[in-house]
Design a protein around this motif. Sequence first.
Motif, PDB file in Angstrom:
ATOM      1  N   HIS A 141      24.177  -0.154   2.518  1.00 51.32           N
ATOM      2  CA  HIS A 141      24.355   0.491   1.213  1.00 51.32           C
ATOM      3  C   HIS A 141      24.825  -0.535   0.196  1.00 51.32           C
ATOM      4  O   HIS A 141      25.722  -1.321   0.481  1.00 51.32           O
ATOM      5  N   ALA A 142      24.224  -0.511  -1.009  1.00 50.96           N
ATOM      6  CA  ALA A 142      24.671  -1.380  -2.091  1.00 50.96           C
ATOM      7  C   ALA A 142      25.242  -0.498  -3.203  1.00 50.96           C
ATOM      8  O   ALA A 142      24.598   0.470  -3.620  1.00 50.96           O
ATOM      9  N   SER A 143      26.451  -0.839  -3.659  1.00 52.89           N
ATOM     10  CA  SER A 143      27.044  -0.026  -4.724  1.00 52.89           C
ATOM     11  C   SER A 143      26.504  -0.474  -6.076  1.00 52.89           C
ATOM     12  O   SER A 143      26.049  -1.608  -6.228  1.00 52.89           O
ATOM     13  N   VAL A 144      26.518   0.422  -7.034  1.00 55.17           N
ATOM     14  CA  VAL A 144      26.101   0.070  -8.399  1.00 55.17           C
ATOM     15  C   VAL A 144      27.211   0.489  -9.361  1.00 55.17           C
ATOM     16  O   VAL A 144      28.017   1.364  -9.060  1.00 55.17           O
ATOM     17  N   LEU A 145      27.247  -0.172 -10.523  1.00 48.57           N
ATOM     18  CA  LEU A 145      28.222   0.184 -11.558  1.00 48.57           C
ATOM     19  C   LEU A 145      27.446   0.761 -12.722  1.00 48.57           C
ATOM     20  O   LEU A 145      27.018   0.042 -13.615  1.00 48.57           O
ATOM     21  N   LYS A 146      27.205   2.059 -12.671  1.00 50.49           N
ATOM     22  CA  LYS A 146      26.379   2.675 -13.711  1.00 50.49           C
ATOM     23  C   LYS A 146      26.989   3.989 -14.172  1.00 50.49           C
ATOM     24  O   LYS A 146      27.678   4.670 -13.417  1.00 50.49           O
ATOM     25  N   PRO A 147      26.672   4.335 -15.446  1.00 52.28           N
ATOM     26  CA  PRO A 147      27.074   5.661 -15.906  1.00 52.28           C
ATOM     27  C   PRO A 147      26.197   6.734 -15.255  1.00 52.28           C
ATOM     28  O   PRO A 147      25.151   6.414 -14.685  1.00 52.28           O
ATOM     29  N   ILE A 148      26.654   7.960 -15.342  1.00 52.81           N
ATOM     30  CA  ILE A 148      25.875   9.078 -14.800  1.00 52.81           C
ATOM     31  C   ILE A 148      25.502   9.983 -15.965  1.00 52.81           C
ATOM     32  O   ILE A 148      26.366  10.355 -16.766  1.00 52.81           O
ATOM     33  N   GLY A 149      24.205  10.321 -16.098  1.00 51.26           N
ATOM     34  CA  GLY A 149      23.785  11.278 -17.118  1.00 51.26           C
ATOM     35  C   GLY A 149      23.204  10.644 -18.352  1.00 51.26           C
ATOM     36  O   GLY A 149      22.089  10.927 -18.732  1.00 51.26           O
ATOM     37  N   GLN A 150      23.978   9.769 -19.017  1.00 48.27           N
ATOM     38  CA  GLN A 150      23.397   9.156 -20.209  1.00 48.27           C
ATOM     39  C   GLN A 150      23.721   7.681 -20.342  1.00 48.27           C
ATOM     40  O   GLN A 150      24.675   7.185 -19.747  1.00 48.27           O
ATOM     41  N   THR A 151      22.887   7.011 -21.126  1.00 53.17           N
ATOM     42  CA  THR A 151      23.097   5.594 -21.391  1.00 53.17           C
ATOM     43  C   THR A 151      24.437   5.405 -22.083  1.00 53.17           C
ATOM     44  O   THR A 151      24.822   6.192 -22.937  1.00 53.17           O
ATOM     45  N   PHE A 152      25.141   4.374 -21.684  1.00 48.05           N
ATOM     46  CA  PHE A 152      26.450   4.074 -22.262  1.00 48.05           C
ATOM     47  C   PHE A 152      26.346   2.786 -23.070  1.00 48.05           C
ATOM     48  O   PHE A 152      25.867   1.770 -22.574  1.00 48.05           O
ATOM     49  N   THR A 153      26.753   2.854 -24.333  1.00 52.19           N
ATOM     50  CA  THR A 153      26.739   1.662 -25.179  1.00 52.19           C
ATOM     51  C   THR A 153      28.140   1.436 -25.728  1.00 52.19           C
ATOM     52  O   THR A 153      28.747   2.353 -26.285  1.00 52.19           O
ATOM     53  N   ASP A 154      28.665   0.243 -25.532  1.00 53.69           N
ATOM     54  CA  ASP A 154      29.974  -0.082 -26.119  1.00 53.69           C
ATOM     55  C   ASP A 154      30.120  -1.598 -26.164  1.00 53.69           C
ATOM     56  O   ASP A 154      29.196  -2.331 -25.811  1.00 53.69           O
ATOM     57  N   LYS A 155      31.304  -2.035 -26.582  1.00 49.12           N
ATOM     58  CA  LYS A 155      31.541  -3.473 -26.675  1.00 49.12           C
ATOM     59  C   LYS A 155      31.867  -4.055 -25.313  1.00 49.12           C
ATOM     60  O   LYS A 155      32.439  -3.382 -24.455  1.00 49.12           O
TER      61      LYS A 155
ATOM     62  N   ASN B 222      33.953   8.222 -14.837  1.00 46.07           N
ATOM     63  CA  ASN B 222      32.869   9.213 -14.783  1.00 46.07           C
ATOM     64  C   ASN B 222      31.542   8.606 -14.326  1.00 46.07           C
ATOM     65  O   ASN B 222      30.517   9.277 -14.328  1.00 46.07           O
ATOM     66  N   GLY B 223      31.581   7.342 -13.952  1.00 51.65           N
ATOM     67  CA  GLY B 223      30.372   6.674 -13.466  1.00 51.65           C
ATOM     68  C   GLY B 223      30.315   6.679 -11.944  1.00 51.65           C
ATOM     69  O   GLY B 223      31.082   7.384 -11.279  1.00 51.65           O
ATOM     70  N   THR B 224      29.392   5.871 -11.418  1.00 54.03           N
ATOM     71  CA  THR B 224      29.212   5.850  -9.957  1.00 54.03           C
ATOM     72  C   THR B 224      30.493   5.446  -9.222  1.00 54.03           C
ATOM     73  O   THR B 224      30.857   6.072  -8.220  1.00 54.03           O
ATOM     74  N   ILE B 225      31.205   4.447  -9.741  1.00 61.31           N
ATOM     75  CA  ILE B 225      32.429   3.993  -9.053  1.00 61.31           C
ATOM     76  C   ILE B 225      33.486   5.099  -9.071  1.00 61.31           C
ATOM     77  O   ILE B 225      34.254   5.258  -8.122  1.00 61.31           O
ATOM     78  N   GLY B 226      33.493   5.881 -10.156  1.00 60.63           N
ATOM     79  CA  GLY B 226      34.429   7.007 -10.240  1.00 60.63           C
ATOM     80  C   GLY B 226      34.162   8.053  -9.162  1.00 60.63           C
ATOM     81  O   GLY B 226      35.101   8.630  -8.594  1.00 60.63           O
ATOM     82  N   ARG B 227      32.864   8.270  -8.869  1.00 57.88           N
ATOM     83  CA  ARG B 227      32.528   9.206  -7.783  1.00 57.88           C
ATOM     84  C   ARG B 227      33.087   8.697  -6.448  1.00 57.88           C
ATOM     85  O   ARG B 227      33.569   9.466  -5.621  1.00 57.88           O
ATOM     86  N   ALA B 228      32.986   7.378  -6.280  1.00 59.17           N
ATOM     87  CA  ALA B 228      33.536   6.795  -5.052  1.00 59.17           C
ATOM     88  C   ALA B 228      35.054   6.982  -5.007  1.00 59.17           C
ATOM     89  O   ALA B 228      35.625   7.291  -3.957  1.00 59.17           O
ATOM     90  N   LYS B 229      35.721   6.812  -6.160  1.00 60.88           N
ATOM     91  CA  LYS B 229      37.179   6.998  -6.199  1.00 60.88           C
ATOM     92  C   LYS B 229      37.552   8.462  -5.964  1.00 60.88           C
ATOM     93  O   LYS B 229      38.555   8.752  -5.312  1.00 60.88           O
ATOM     94  N   ASP B 230      36.730   9.397  -6.501  1.00 64.73           N
ATOM     95  CA  ASP B 230      36.967  10.822  -6.204  1.00 64.73           C
ATOM     96  C   ASP B 230      36.926  11.048  -4.688  1.00 64.73           C
ATOM     97  O   ASP B 230      37.750  11.761  -4.123  1.00 64.73           O
ATOM     98  N   ASP B 231      35.935  10.427  -4.066  1.00 65.66           N
ATOM     99  CA  ASP B 231      35.770  10.578  -2.615  1.00 65.66           C
ATOM    100  C   ASP B 231      36.959   9.965  -1.863  1.00 65.66           C
ATOM    101  O   ASP B 231      37.487  10.549  -0.911  1.00 65.66           O
ATOM    102  N   LEU B 232      37.397   8.783  -2.322  1.00 60.96           N
ATOM    103  CA  LEU B 232      38.557   8.119  -1.699  1.00 60.96           C
ATOM    104  C   LEU B 232      39.794   9.017  -1.813  1.00 60.96           C
ATOM    105  O   LEU B 232      40.521   9.237  -0.839  1.00 60.96           O
TER     106      LEU B 232
END
Length: 398
Positions: free
Chosen positions: A153-167, A238-248
Motif C-alpha cells: 500500500h502507498a499512502s497519498v496526501l490528497k484532499p477528499i471531494g474537491q481540489t484544494f488551492t492555497d499558499k 479532512n484529507g486522506t491522512i486525516g482518514r488514517a488519523k481517524d482510524d488510528l
Amino acid sequence: MIIQPRVRGFICLTSHPEGTAQHVKQQIDYVKSKGKIENGPKKVLVIGASTGFGLASRITAAFGSDAATIGVFFEKPAAPGKPGTAGWYNTAAFEKEASDAGLYAKSINGDAFSDEIKKQTIDLIKEDLGQVDLVVYSLASPRRTHPNTGVAHASVLKPIGQTFTDKTVDFHSGVVSDISIQPVESEEDIHNTVAVMGGEDWKFWIAQLKEAGVLANGVKTVAYSYIGPELTYPIYRNGTIGRAKDDLEGTVPVLNDLLQDIGGISYVSVNKALVTQSSSAIPVVPLYISLLYKVMKEKGIHEGTIEQMQRLFADRLYANREIPLDEKGRIRVDDLEMREDVQAEVAKLWEQITTENLEQISDISGYRNDFFNLFGFNFDAVDYDMDTDEVVNIPSIK
Ligand code: NAD
Ligand code: NA
C-alpha cells in the motif's frame, strides 16, 4: 569523508554523524535539565525510534526515568564513502550516551510492518527485559506491505471531494506560491493511506506482544496524531491522512478491550506541528509551521519534539493524576499551538504572507535551521569542512 548537506526537493540526502550526535546530546541535556519523572516507565519499546517524536520519546524514557529501551526503525547503515541516514546516526549516538549512563538500550533495524520484525522484537524483549510497561508507536511511512495479504500500500496526501488551492512555500528557495492539489480519484487512495498510517499495524503489534506475554500488567501504549488549524484541514485532517488519523484514534477503544485483562490502557496523543522528515513532505504545512514558529517564539511558548515529549511524559502519561483528555478521549499536547490567540495571529499572517515578506513575518529561518538540524547540519560545534568518519556502528546491531 567531508559531509555537507545535499538537498533534493524536501529531503536531505546526506547526514552528519557528529552533528546528529550533537542533536541527540542536546535533547538528552534538555530532558536531564527537567529532572526525573517520578514513577515513569521502566521498560520501553519504541516503534519508530530513530527520528522525530519517536526518538524524543525514547530519549525522554531513558534519560527522564532511567528506562531500558528497545527501539525499532527502518534506517540505512553507514558504509565507506556513503553516510548512513540521520536515524542511523541518531541511534548510534543515543546508544552510546545510554551505555555511558548505564542504561540498557538495544535496537532493531527493519520493516516494523512485517511479522518477522515483530517476532524479532518479541524474542529480544523475552531474552533481555521479560516484559515492557510502555509501547510507543511512532511510525511515519509512505508505504506498507501488508503482512497477511502481501499487498504493497502507498499512502497519498490528497484532499477528499474537491481540489484544494492555497499558499505553500519552497522552504529552500523561499518562494511562496499557490498550489492546487487534486482530490483523490477513488476510494482506493483513501483505503491505501489508512492501510499505511491508520491503526491496524499498531493493533497487530499490541496483539502479538500480548499473545507472547511480553506486556506487563498495567502496560501503557501511546500513538501520535495531529489535528492542526482549519487552513490545513483540506490537505490534512479532512484529507486522506486525516482518514488514517481517524482510524488510528478509533483503534484506542479496540486496544483498551484487548488490554483490559492485564489492566493495560492505550492513548493517542495529539502533538504539535513540527519540522520532521515526514512533515516537510506535506504541501502547505511548512508555510504554516514557519508562521506558527514565529508566533509561538514571540509568545515564549515554542516547543520542539523533545519539549513536547518531555511534557507528554511528565505532565500527562506519568503525572500521577487523572490524565486530562478531550471530548474524543485524546491527550492534547497541541494545546499551546491551538490556543485561540496563537491561531488568530497565524491566520492574520497567513493572509499577508508573500515571497517578499517571508523572511520578516515568518520564521522561515527557524524552519530551515530545524530542517538541517534533523540531518546533523547547522551545529556551531561541528566543522563541516573537516573530514569525519562516516562509518559509525550502532553498538547493539551486528
Ligand atoms: P519521522 O519521519 O521523524 O519518524 C518516523 C519513524 O518511523 C522513524 O524512526 C523511521 O525509521 C520509522 N519508520 C518508517 N517506516 C518504517 C518501517 N517500515 N519500519 C520501521 N520503522 C519505520 O516522523 P514523525 O514526524 O516523528 O512522526 C511520528 C508520528 O507522529 C506520526 O504518526 C506522525 O503523524 C505523528 N505526528 C507528527 C507531527 C509533525 O508535525 N511532525 C505532528 C503530530 C503528530
Ligand atoms: Na518518530
